[in-house]
Design an enzyme around this catalytic site. Sequence first.
Site, short mmCIF file in Angstrom:
data_model
loop_
_atom_site.label_atom_id
_atom_site.label_comp_id
_atom_site.label_asym_id
_atom_site.label_seq_id
_atom_site.Cartn_x
_atom_site.Cartn_y
_atom_site.Cartn_z
N HIS A 154 0.82 -1.22 0.00
CA HIS A 154 0.00 0.00 0.00
C HIS A 154 0.85 1.26 0.00
CE1 HIS A 154 -3.46 2.58 0.80
NE2 HIS A 154 -2.61 3.27 1.56
N HIS A 177 -1.79 2.22 -8.80
CA HIS A 177 -2.29 1.23 -9.75
C HIS A 177 -1.99 1.69 -11.16
CE1 HIS A 177 -5.44 4.08 -8.63
NE2 HIS A 177 -5.85 4.02 -9.88
P1 AMP Z 1 -7.83 6.40 -10.44
O1 AMP Z 1 -8.88 7.43 -10.78
O2 AMP Z 1 -6.61 6.44 -11.29
O3 AMP Z 1 -7.51 6.43 -8.95
O4 AMP Z 1 -8.50 5.01 -10.76
C1 AMP Z 1 -9.29 4.30 -9.86
C2 AMP Z 1 -10.05 3.28 -10.66
O5 AMP Z 1 -10.51 2.28 -9.78
C3 AMP Z 1 -11.28 3.84 -11.39
O6 AMP Z 1 -11.14 3.60 -12.79
C4 AMP Z 1 -12.44 3.05 -10.77
O7 AMP Z 1 -13.43 2.74 -11.71
C5 AMP Z 1 -11.75 1.82 -10.25
N1 AMP Z 1 -12.39 1.16 -9.11
C6 AMP Z 1 -12.83 1.73 -7.96
N2 AMP Z 1 -13.33 0.80 -7.14
C7 AMP Z 1 -13.21 -0.40 -7.77
C8 AMP Z 1 -13.56 -1.74 -7.45
N3 AMP Z 1 -14.13 -2.06 -6.28
N4 AMP Z 1 -13.29 -2.71 -8.35
C9 AMP Z 1 -12.72 -2.41 -9.53
N5 AMP Z 1 -12.35 -1.16 -9.90
C10 AMP Z 1 -12.61 -0.16 -9.04
ZN ZN Z 2 -4.11 -0.12 -0.34
#
Ligand code: AMP
Ligand code: ZN
Length: 112
Positions: free
Chosen positions: A48, A101
Amino acid sequence: MLDKDCIFCKIIRGEIPAEKVYEDDDAIVFKDIEPKAAVHLLAVPKTHFALLSEAGKEGKTAIARMLEKIPDIALQNGCSEGYRLVINQGEAAGQTVRHLHVHILGGEKLGW
Ligand code: AMP
Ligand code: ZN
C-alpha cells in the site's frame, strides 16, 4: 504492508470481490468496475502506497516485477493490437484510489 481501510487492499485480502485476471506474490490484476475502454484492467502492487514518490524498497520491487508481467497479461486479455498504460498521480490527475495502480486500456482503437 496493506492498509485496513483501502479498497484495493481489501480486494488484495479477498474482503471484497473483484474480477481477477492475474495474481502473484507481487501484484493483482482485475477488471475496472467502470471500464473506460473495451478492455480496462487495473494492475495493483500488493504493497500500500499512493504515489511513485512514496514507494519504498518493497513497493519499487513489486512495481518492477508487475511491469514485466503486463505485456503477457495484456495479450491474454484482448489487447493484442496494442494498449495504453496510465498511472494517475494525485488529485489534479484524477487519482481517486490512493493505492498505486496501473490502468491497462485497450481492446479497441484508443483516442488520445
Ligand atoms: P484512479 O482514478 O486512477 O484512482 O482510478 C481508480 C479506478 O478504480 C477507477 O477507474 C475506478 O473505476 C476503479 N475502481 C474503484 N473501485 C473499484 C472496485 N471495487 N473494483 C474495480 N475497480 C474499481
Ligand atoms: Zn491499499
